[in-house]
Design a protein around this motif. Structure first.
Motif, PDB file in Angstrom:
ATOM      1  N   GLU A 151       4.438  11.644 -13.453  1.00 10.41           N
ATOM      2  CA  GLU A 151       5.173  11.351 -14.683  1.00 10.41           C
ATOM      3  C   GLU A 151       5.087   9.855 -15.006  1.00 10.41           C
ATOM      4  O   GLU A 151       4.914   9.482 -16.151  1.00 10.41           O
ATOM      5  CB  GLU A 151       6.644  11.769 -14.536  1.00 10.41           C
ATOM      6  N   ARG A 152       5.156   9.026 -13.989  1.00 12.49           N
ATOM      7  CA  ARG A 152       5.046   7.578 -14.181  1.00 12.49           C
ATOM      8  C   ARG A 152       3.671   7.228 -14.731  1.00 12.49           C
ATOM      9  O   ARG A 152       3.532   6.397 -15.614  1.00 12.49           O
ATOM     10  CB  ARG A 152       5.302   6.868 -12.842  1.00 12.49           C
ATOM     11  N   TRP A 153       2.627   7.872 -14.204  1.00  9.29           N
ATOM     12  CA  TRP A 153       1.267   7.583 -14.675  1.00  9.29           C
ATOM     13  C   TRP A 153       1.054   8.061 -16.105  1.00  9.29           C
ATOM     14  O   TRP A 153       0.304   7.467 -16.863  1.00  9.29           O
ATOM     15  CB  TRP A 153       0.220   8.165 -13.727  1.00  9.29           C
ATOM     16  N   ALA A 168       0.834  -1.208   0.000  1.00  4.62           N
ATOM     17  CA  ALA A 168       0.000   0.000   0.000  1.00  4.62           C
ATOM     18  C   ALA A 168       0.865   1.253   0.000  1.00  4.62           C
ATOM     19  O   ALA A 168       0.567   2.220  -0.712  1.00  4.62           O
ATOM     20  CB  ALA A 168      -0.931  -0.012   1.208  1.00  4.62           C
ATOM     21  N   GLN A 169       1.929   1.235   0.772  1.00  6.19           N
ATOM     22  CA  GLN A 169       2.830   2.384   0.814  1.00  6.19           C
ATOM     23  C   GLN A 169       3.499   2.593  -0.538  1.00  6.19           C
ATOM     24  O   GLN A 169       3.608   3.718  -1.015  1.00  6.19           O
ATOM     25  CB  GLN A 169       3.893   2.193   1.907  1.00  6.19           C
ATOM     26  N   LYS A 170       3.895   1.479  -1.176  1.00  6.65           N
ATOM     27  CA  LYS A 170       4.521   1.570  -2.499  1.00  6.65           C
ATOM     28  C   LYS A 170       3.532   2.139  -3.515  1.00  6.65           C
ATOM     29  O   LYS A 170       3.873   3.002  -4.317  1.00  6.65           O
ATOM     30  CB  LYS A 170       4.997   0.192  -2.945  1.00  6.65           C
ATOM     31  N   LEU A 171       2.295   1.661  -3.480  1.00  2.00           N
ATOM     32  CA  LEU A 171       1.267   2.151  -4.394  1.00  2.00           C
ATOM     33  C   LEU A 171       0.996   3.639  -4.158  1.00  2.00           C
ATOM     34  O   LEU A 171       0.858   4.408  -5.106  1.00  2.00           O
ATOM     35  CB  LEU A 171      -0.021   1.345  -4.224  1.00  2.00           C
ATOM     36  N   LYS A 172       0.959   4.024  -2.892  1.00  2.00           N
ATOM     37  CA  LYS A 172       0.722   5.436  -2.556  1.00  2.00           C
ATOM     38  C   LYS A 172       1.845   6.305  -3.108  1.00  2.00           C
ATOM     39  O   LYS A 172       1.597   7.371  -3.681  1.00  2.00           O
ATOM     40  CB  LYS A 172       0.636   5.584  -1.030  1.00  2.00           C
ATOM     41  N   VAL A 179       2.370   5.305 -18.197  1.00  2.00           N
ATOM     42  CA  VAL A 179       1.413   4.197 -18.214  1.00  2.00           C
ATOM     43  C   VAL A 179       0.269   4.517 -19.167  1.00  2.00           C
ATOM     44  O   VAL A 179      -0.136   3.682 -19.982  1.00  2.00           O
ATOM     45  CB  VAL A 179       0.883   3.903 -16.790  1.00  2.00           C
ATOM     46  N   GLU A 180      -0.244   5.731 -19.078  1.00  2.00           N
ATOM     47  CA  GLU A 180      -1.357   6.143 -19.938  1.00  2.00           C
ATOM     48  C   GLU A 180      -0.952   6.088 -21.409  1.00  2.00           C
ATOM     49  O   GLU A 180      -1.703   5.578 -22.250  1.00  2.00           O
ATOM     50  CB  GLU A 180      -1.801   7.561 -19.562  1.00  2.00           C
ATOM     51  N   THR A 181       0.230   6.571 -21.715  1.00  2.00           N
ATOM     52  CA  THR A 181       0.724   6.555 -23.089  1.00  2.00           C
ATOM     53  C   THR A 181       0.882   5.121 -23.587  1.00  2.00           C
ATOM     54  O   THR A 181       0.470   4.785 -24.706  1.00  2.00           O
ATOM     55  CB  THR A 181       2.072   7.303 -23.185  1.00  2.00           C
ATOM     56  N   SER A 182       1.438   4.266 -22.741  1.00  2.32           N
ATOM     57  CA  SER A 182       1.633   2.864 -23.130  1.00  2.32           C
ATOM     58  C   SER A 182       0.304   2.167 -23.354  1.00  2.32           C
ATOM     59  O   SER A 182       0.149   1.383 -24.299  1.00  2.32           O
ATOM     60  CB  SER A 182       2.431   2.123 -22.062  1.00  2.32           C
TER      61      SER A 182
END
Length: 90
Positions: free
Chosen positions: A60-62, A49-53, A65-68
């Motif tokens: 920038e990471r998201w 959960a901490q990693k996901l948060k 993900v969205e582009t991919s």
């Protein structure tokens, strides 16, 4: 004859008591093991959960993900179009 009945009853309850004591001991040990396992799982879930948060905060990471995902969706759409185009021409 009554002494035999009393003796066998006493023996039965004595053995039954020993088995119940053993069962209670094993149950307590199983409970302790389960508690350790659950605590370990809790810590794993807490870390995930901490990693996901942390990752959710990384915009920038998201975007990556969205582009991919968009690219994969476009490729899937093209694959379906190609598959159905060939099917209709045959």
């Amino acid at each position: 004859m009554e002494e035999t009945k009393e003796g066998s009853s006493e023996k039965f309850f004595k053995e039954f008591g020993k088995k119940m004591d053993q069962f209670a001991k094993e149950l307590k040990e199983a409970g302790a093991r389960a508690e350790v396992d659950l605590q370990k799982k809790y810590e794993e879930v807490k870390a995930a959960a901490q990693k996901l948060k942390t990752e959710a905060k990384n915009k920038e990471r998201w975007k990556e993900v969205e582009t991919s995902l968009k690219k994969a969706g476009d490729e899937l759409e093209n694959a379906f179009k190609a598959a159905f185009k060939k099917k209709n021409n045959s």
